[in-house]
Design an enzyme around this catalytic site. Structure first.
Site, PDB file in Angstrom:
ATOM      1  CB  SER A 130      60.810  27.171  38.201  1.00  0.00           C
ATOM      2  OG  SER A 130      59.910  27.465  39.243  1.00  0.00           O
TER       3      SER A 130
ATOM      4  CD  GLU B  81      58.898  34.211  35.135  1.00  0.00           C
ATOM      5  OE1 GLU B  81      58.438  33.071  35.306  1.00  0.00           O
ATOM      6  OE2 GLU B  81      60.050  34.434  34.727  1.00  0.00           O
TER       7      GLU B  81
ATOM      8  CG  HIS C  37      56.937  30.115  36.199  1.00  0.00           C
ATOM      9  ND1 HIS C  37      58.102  30.771  36.506  1.00  0.00           N
ATOM     10  CD2 HIS C  37      56.997  28.921  36.858  1.00  0.00           C
ATOM     11  CE1 HIS C  37      58.836  30.026  37.318  1.00  0.00           C
ATOM     12  NE2 HIS C  37      58.188  28.894  37.539  1.00  0.00           N
TER      13      HIS C  37
END
Length: 555
Positions: free
Chosen positions: A224, A342, A461
């Site tokens: 991320s 995600e 995610h």
């Protein structure tokens, strides 16, 4: 601001004192008349390491040598708040470390909404095998939207270290303290957090040999915001000229590659400063440095982002502009990937703060799609209403169509198609490039338990992080499949990650793991039980509707 942990203290025993004592002992023993009377030299202390700032005493933990809370830079307080990172001070005495981590950087707690951490936070942690010499080094950069997270207790690199690599985790400045651009600040675009990360990499280059690591074989990896940071360093001329790393792993970090220019970031910084009462440009820097930390935290949004400074060699071009023009470090081996779902994490986080999107209805769904595209409209006039209709049509038969459609927009537009584009760019430059597609829908949860939301989060995610950086017990506890599935996939992913760090190729030397093809062959590796397997790039692009996003509806 207070912290739960004091800065690591000093002990009075120094390495030089040990050397003197050993020399003196040798001199005394040489005057004896028999070998049996000679004093033997003390064995070297494997937990004592000598660094450019002074000696460090670590601990033994879980079969590793562990050094937590090493200050890699000067504390960014006082005049060093909102200033370029400075090297750590020299120490005369040995720095004695413990199981405790250094303080996290200031942030707002996701659990309580209250400020936590301390400005004196620029610490890193080194994990190394008992016997280590010239081992590959893996440096983890944590995620958290550049506003939360740290390199501490959430991440357990034990399984990586067991594969004979040295692992480093680190903290870096976040939010307004890490990414505020303002005309009154000497800032490289306000990218203090990126400067911190590069200072940590300099420290690794200078010192990791003392911990058994090879300074000429360093892999940076992150997820991320950590993956976005990795991409920023890949395109950073400063990182390239200093040869701060040699390989890179980008986990869900290809989002938002068009960072704003410094002038736009400074405009936002001036607005923040004015709102905080620092509206005089002549005194704004001093004013911002005198503010209490909670005031700066309260004035920041839910994420921060590096900005582009064409006058600096830190980040003179956006990630996308650098990739499009070939102005990036092509002397790297790359592993890059994204997760199948995600976007579900972000929809889940919104649901935790209120009702589900299905309860709120289609009008709320359309409003959120409009808000999602609002930051991009100045450069690309997306027809957000048409996009909302199209994606709702794609997922009309789902049990939670509104949540699923919005999640898919997040996934496809923000992460998946950018990741594929970046992998293709690296491969086109002749770089060793390996693309993964993480699809285990039973993945252990990280920020949000699936039990707390109304829809299936799937391979969301951050779902891949536990397979590499969580202990086995915690993985099993948070996994909804079988122990055999999680153990097998996690074992293979650790092998892939460490093989890449060693050789620039995730394919294991024993050839036991399923083969991972190069992205240049238009093949991706699917990470999913019961066994990883390759799939065509076309399958990935079709699933994530990348053709749609190559020619999206515009106003």
């Amino acid at each position: 601001m207070t912290t739960n942990r004091a800065r690591p203290g000093f002990i009075l025993t120094s390495l030089s004192a040990l050397v003197v004592a050993a020399s003196l002992s040798g001199c005394l023993s040489s005057s004896g008349s028999s070998s049996s009377s000679r004093a033997t030299e003390p064995e070297a202390n494997p937990l004592l390491a000598s660094t450019s700032e002074g000696d460090i005493q670590g601990i033994a933990l879980n079969g590793m040598r562990v050094f937590r809370g090493i200050p890699y830079a000067a504390a960014p307080v006082g005049e060093l708040r909102l200033a370029p990172t400075q090297a750590a001070a020299q120490r005369d005495a040995v720095l004695e470390l413990s199981e405790e981590f250094g303080a996290m950087c200031p942030q707002t707690s996701l659990m309580t909404g209250q400020p936590q951490g301390d400005e004196d936070c620029l610490f890193l942690n080194v994990y190394t095998p008992d016997q280590a010499e010239d081992l590959p080094v893996m440096v983890w950069i944590h995620g958290g939207a550049f506003v939360f997270g740290d390199g501490g207790g959430e991440y357990d690199p034990t399984r990586l270290v067991q594969q004979d690599v040295v692992v480093v985790t680190l903290n870096y400045r976040l939010g307004n303290l890490g990414f505020m651009a303002h005309p009154s600040l000497e800032s490289d675009g306000g990218n203090f957090g990126l400067m911190d990360q590069q200072q940590a990499l300099r420290w690794v280059k200078q010192n990791i040999q003392a911990f058994g690591g090879d300074p000429d074989n360093v892999t940076i990896f992150g997820e991320s915001a950590g993956g976005h940071s990795v991409m920023s360093h890949v395109v950073s001329p400063r990182a390239q000229s200093e040869e701060l790393f040699h390989k890179a792993i980008v986990q869900s970090g290809s989002y938002a590659p068009f960072q704003v220019p410094k002038v736009a970031a400074q405009f936002g910084g001036v607005q923040i400063a004015n709102a905080l009462g620092c509206d005089d440009l002549a005194t704004a820097a001093d004013c911002l440095r005198a503010l209490p930390v909670p005031a700066l935290l309260a004035a920041q949004g839910s994420q921060s982002m590096p900005s582009v400074d064409p006058d600096s060699d830190l980040l003179p071009l956006s990630i996308m502009a650098a990739l499009q023009t070939g102005q990036f470090n092509t002397n790297l081996d790359m592993m890059i990937g994204s997760n199948q779902n995600e976007g579900t994490l972000f929809i889940a986080l919104d649901e935790l703060g209120g009702a589900s999107l299905e309860t709120l209805g289609e009008a709320e769904y359309r409003s959120r799609v409009t808000s999602f595209f609002a930051p991009y409209q100045a450069s690309v006039p997306y027809d957000d209403d048409q996009i909302a209709s199209d994606y709702l049509g794609f997922y009309a038969s789902e049990s939670a169509p509104l949540s699923t459609a919005l999640s898919a927009i997040w996934t496809d537009f923000m992460f998946a198609c950018n990741s594929s584009l970046h992998a293709g760019t690296f491969a086109a430059q002749g770089m060793n490039t390996f693309k993964y597609w993480f699809r285990d829908e039973n993945a252990p949860w990280t920020l949000v338990s699936p039990a707390l939301v109304s829809f299936d989060m799937g391979a969301t995610h951050a779902g891949e992080i536990p397979y590499v950086l969580y202990p086995q017990e915690l993985m099993r506890e948070r996994y909804t499949g079988t122990d055999e599935e999680i153990d097998n996939l996690a074992g293979l992913m650790v092998d892939y990650w460490t093989s890449f760090a060693k050789f620039g190729d995730p394919n294991t030397s024993d050839g036991v793991a399923p083969a991972w093809p190069q992205a240049a062959d238009n093949q991706y590796l699917v990470l999913d039980p019961p066994q990883p397997a390759s799939t065509s790039a076309l399958t990935f692009l079709g699933y994530h509707r990348c053709g749609y996003w190559a020619n999206p509806p515009l106003r």
